[in-house]
Design a protein around this motif. Structure first.
Motif, PDB file in Angstrom:
ATOM      1  N   HIS A   9       0.828  -1.211   0.000  1.00  0.00           N
ATOM      2  CA  HIS A   9       0.000   0.000   0.000  1.00  0.00           C
ATOM      3  C   HIS A   9       0.861   1.261   0.000  1.00  0.00           C
ATOM      4  CE1 HIS A   9      -3.257  -2.729   1.198  1.00  0.00           C
ATOM      5  NE2 HIS A   9      -4.046  -1.802   0.697  1.00  0.00           N
ATOM      6  N   LEU A  10       1.884   1.254   0.812  1.00  0.00           N
ATOM      7  CA  LEU A  10       2.762   2.420   0.895  1.00  0.00           C
ATOM      8  C   LEU A  10       3.618   2.553  -0.360  1.00  0.00           C
ATOM      9  CD1 LEU A  10       3.749   2.069   4.656  1.00  0.00           C
ATOM     10  CD2 LEU A  10       1.959   3.520   3.652  1.00  0.00           C
ATOM     11  N   LEU A  11       4.038   1.433  -0.927  1.00  0.00           N
ATOM     12  CA  LEU A  11       4.760   1.462  -2.198  1.00  0.00           C
ATOM     13  C   LEU A  11       3.861   2.019  -3.295  1.00  0.00           C
ATOM     14  CD1 LEU A  11       7.255   0.761  -3.918  1.00  0.00           C
ATOM     15  CD2 LEU A  11       6.251  -1.529  -4.211  1.00  0.00           C
ATOM     16  N   ARG A  12       2.602   1.590  -3.311  1.00  0.00           N
ATOM     17  CA  ARG A  12       1.626   2.107  -4.276  1.00  0.00           C
ATOM     18  C   ARG A  12       1.567   3.628  -4.190  1.00  0.00           C
ATOM     19  NH1 ARG A  12      -4.226   1.664  -2.227  1.00  0.00           N
ATOM     20  NH2 ARG A  12      -3.278   3.280  -0.940  1.00  0.00           N
ATOM     21  N   ASP A  13       1.448   4.138  -2.974  1.00  0.00           N
ATOM     22  CA  ASP A  13       1.348   5.585  -2.788  1.00  0.00           C
ATOM     23  C   ASP A  13       2.613   6.305  -3.253  1.00  0.00           C
ATOM     24  OD1 ASP A  13      -1.133   5.078  -1.765  1.00  0.00           O
ATOM     25  OD2 ASP A  13      -0.574   5.461   0.313  1.00  0.00           O
ATOM     26  N   LEU A  14       3.760   5.724  -2.956  1.00  0.00           N
ATOM     27  CA  LEU A  14       5.024   6.318  -3.381  1.00  0.00           C
ATOM     28  C   LEU A  14       5.093   6.384  -4.907  1.00  0.00           C
ATOM     29  CD1 LEU A  14       7.902   7.361  -2.890  1.00  0.00           C
ATOM     30  CD2 LEU A  14       8.636   4.961  -2.717  1.00  0.00           C
ATOM     31  N   THR A  34      11.378  -2.331  -0.354  1.00  0.00           N
ATOM     32  CA  THR A  34      10.186  -3.159  -0.275  1.00  0.00           C
ATOM     33  C   THR A  34      10.626  -4.607  -0.438  1.00  0.00           C
ATOM     34  OG1 THR A  34       7.867  -3.347  -0.995  1.00  0.00           O
ATOM     35  CG2 THR A  34       9.528  -3.093  -2.733  1.00  0.00           C
ATOM     36  N   THR A  35       9.677  -5.504  -0.570  1.00  0.00           N
ATOM     37  CA  THR A  35      10.014  -6.920  -0.700  1.00  0.00           C
ATOM     38  C   THR A  35       9.545  -7.450  -2.044  1.00  0.00           C
ATOM     39  OG1 THR A  35       7.953  -7.806   0.191  1.00  0.00           O
ATOM     40  CG2 THR A  35       9.669  -7.204   1.790  1.00  0.00           C
ATOM     41  N   ASN A  36      10.065  -8.590  -2.403  1.00  0.00           N
ATOM     42  CA  ASN A  36       9.663  -9.261  -3.633  1.00  0.00           C
ATOM     43  C   ASN A  36       8.164  -9.560  -3.617  1.00  0.00           C
ATOM     44  OD1 ASN A  36      12.441 -10.044  -4.981  1.00  0.00           O
ATOM     45  ND2 ASN A  36      12.655 -10.462  -2.801  1.00  0.00           N
ATOM     46  N   LEU A  37       7.676 -10.062  -2.503  1.00  0.00           N
ATOM     47  CA  LEU A  37       6.272 -10.466  -2.446  1.00  0.00           C
ATOM     48  C   LEU A  37       5.314  -9.284  -2.328  1.00  0.00           C
ATOM     49  CD1 LEU A  37       6.580 -13.763  -0.380  1.00  0.00           C
ATOM     50  CD2 LEU A  37       6.270 -13.483  -2.849  1.00  0.00           C
ATOM     51  N   TYR A  38       5.725  -8.191  -1.720  1.00  0.00           N
ATOM     52  CA  TYR A  38       4.893  -6.980  -1.762  1.00  0.00           C
ATOM     53  C   TYR A  38       4.800  -6.488  -3.206  1.00  0.00           C
ATOM     54  CZ  TYR A  38       4.623  -6.231   3.332  1.00  0.00           C
ATOM     55  OH  TYR A  38       4.352  -6.332   4.672  1.00  0.00           O
ATOM     56  N   LEU A  39       5.905  -6.600  -3.939  1.00  0.00           N
ATOM     57  CA  LEU A  39       5.920  -6.220  -5.347  1.00  0.00           C
ATOM     58  C   LEU A  39       4.960  -7.099  -6.153  1.00  0.00           C
ATOM     59  CD1 LEU A  39       7.696  -4.009  -6.586  1.00  0.00           C
ATOM     60  CD2 LEU A  39       9.306  -5.774  -7.226  1.00  0.00           C
ATOM     61  N   VAL A  40       4.970  -8.385  -5.876  1.00  0.00           N
ATOM     62  CA  VAL A  40       4.064  -9.310  -6.569  1.00  0.00           C
ATOM     63  C   VAL A  40       2.612  -8.990  -6.228  1.00  0.00           C
ATOM     64  CG1 VAL A  40       3.308 -11.721  -6.711  1.00  0.00           C
ATOM     65  CG2 VAL A  40       5.749 -11.167  -6.779  1.00  0.00           C
ATOM     66  N   LEU A  42       1.252  -6.162  -5.276  1.00  0.00           N
ATOM     67  CA  LEU A  42       0.840  -4.934  -5.944  1.00  0.00           C
ATOM     68  C   LEU A  42       0.651  -5.189  -7.439  1.00  0.00           C
ATOM     69  CD1 LEU A  42       0.200  -1.947  -5.969  1.00  0.00           C
ATOM     70  CD2 LEU A  42       2.671  -1.468  -5.986  1.00  0.00           C
ATOM     71  N   SER A  43       1.537  -5.939  -8.040  1.00  0.00           N
ATOM     72  CA  SER A  43       1.416  -6.273  -9.464  1.00  0.00           C
ATOM     73  C   SER A  43       0.121  -7.023  -9.742  1.00  0.00           C
ATOM     74  CB  SER A  43       2.604  -7.121  -9.924  1.00  0.00           C
ATOM     75  OG  SER A  43       3.808  -6.406  -9.810  1.00  0.00           O
ATOM     76  N   ARG A  44      -0.188  -7.997  -8.919  1.00  0.00           N
ATOM     77  CA  ARG A  44      -1.431  -8.771  -9.110  1.00  0.00           C
ATOM     78  C   ARG A  44      -2.650  -7.882  -9.007  1.00  0.00           C
ATOM     79  NH1 ARG A  44      -1.952 -14.283  -6.146  1.00  0.00           N
ATOM     80  NH2 ARG A  44      -3.698 -14.306  -7.590  1.00  0.00           N
ATOM     81  N   SER A  45      -2.620  -6.941  -8.088  1.00  0.00           N
ATOM     82  CA  SER A  45      -3.747  -6.028  -7.938  1.00  0.00           C
ATOM     83  C   SER A  45      -3.910  -5.166  -9.185  1.00  0.00           C
ATOM     84  CB  SER A  45      -3.537  -5.146  -6.701  1.00  0.00           C
ATOM     85  OG  SER A  45      -4.577  -4.209  -6.594  1.00  0.00           O
ATOM     86  N   LEU A  46      -2.803  -4.737  -9.755  1.00  0.00           N
ATOM     87  CA  LEU A  46      -2.871  -3.902 -10.954  1.00  0.00           C
ATOM     88  C   LEU A  46      -3.350  -4.687 -12.166  1.00  0.00           C
ATOM     89  CD1 LEU A  46       0.404  -1.892 -10.406  1.00  0.00           C
ATOM     90  CD2 LEU A  46      -1.934  -0.981 -10.343  1.00  0.00           C
ATOM     91  N   VAL A  47      -2.997  -5.950 -12.225  1.00  0.00           N
ATOM     92  CA  VAL A  47      -3.395  -6.785 -13.360  1.00  0.00           C
ATOM     93  C   VAL A  47      -4.860  -7.172 -13.284  1.00  0.00           C
ATOM     94  CG1 VAL A  47      -3.071  -9.071 -14.407  1.00  0.00           C
ATOM     95  CG2 VAL A  47      -1.088  -7.667 -13.819  1.00  0.00           C
ATOM     96  N   SER A  48      -5.330  -7.552 -12.092  1.00  0.00           N
ATOM     97  CA  SER A  48      -6.680  -8.113 -12.002  1.00  0.00           C
ATOM     98  C   SER A  48      -7.688  -7.266 -11.252  1.00  0.00           C
ATOM     99  CB  SER A  48      -6.619  -9.506 -11.379  1.00  0.00           C
ATOM    100  OG  SER A  48      -6.128  -9.427 -10.064  1.00  0.00           O
ATOM    101  N   ALA A  49      -7.281  -6.239 -10.556  1.00  0.00           N
ATOM    102  CA  ALA A  49      -8.124  -5.290  -9.811  1.00  0.00           C
ATOM    103  C   ALA A  49      -9.622  -5.582  -9.846  1.00  0.00           C
ATOM    104  CB  ALA A  49      -7.857  -3.880 -10.296  1.00  0.00           C
TER     105      ALA A  49
END
Length: 143
Positions: A9-14, A34-40, A42-49
């Motif tokens: 969430h914080l990475l998204r905001d940044l 950040t971490t690898n899995l936080y990156l994943v 966030l990526s999944r949320s952007l792909v499938s939202a």
């Protein structure tokens, strides 16, 4: 400059240039990580939202814009390689009953000697307990 580990969430905001005052103050004193899995996640949320608190309510144009930034993630944002954390993650997961995502977050914060900053809506008692158990700084931020 020392690091601070940001959840998804914080990475998204940044990345969306939508940093609130608390995160802004934190980033004035620390480099982002950040971490690898936080990156994943966030990526999944952007792909499938399909809903959810991360990007589910975002319009398609905004998600695509954020996805472009995520794919070209700046080298200024530290991501500890999984190979450096894997064994420690297993230890932490066993000791504190953490998920892989939680274990990586705690291990990355420990590895970097950094606070772990989490959106208050994602506050997890096990992650909090693990951070306390290793004597590390755990911070909740509102977005």
């Amino acid at each position: 400059m020392s690091h601070v580990v940001l959840d998804d969430h914080l990475l998204r905001d940044l990345l969306a240039d939508d940093v609130g005052p608390n995160l802004d103050r934190l980033l004035a004193a620390h480099s982002a990580a950040t971490t690898n899995l936080y990156l994943v996640r966030l990526s999944r949320s952007l792909v499938s939202a399909t809903g959810g608190a991360l990007t589910g309510a975002w319009p398609l144009k905004a998600r695509r814009s954020l996805a472009r930034r995520l794919v070209r993630l700046s080298d200024d944002i530290e991501i500890v390689p999984m190979r450096s954390l894997a064994f420690r993650m297993a230890e932490l997961a066993d000791a504190y009953r953490l998920s892989s995502l939680g274990a990586e977050a705690v291990a990355a914060a420990e590895h970097l000697g950094a606070p772990l900053c989490v959106w208050s809506g994602d506050d997890g008692p096990r992650i909090r307990a693990a951070m306390a158990g290793i004597g590390a700084d755990y911070r909740l931020l509102d977005v």
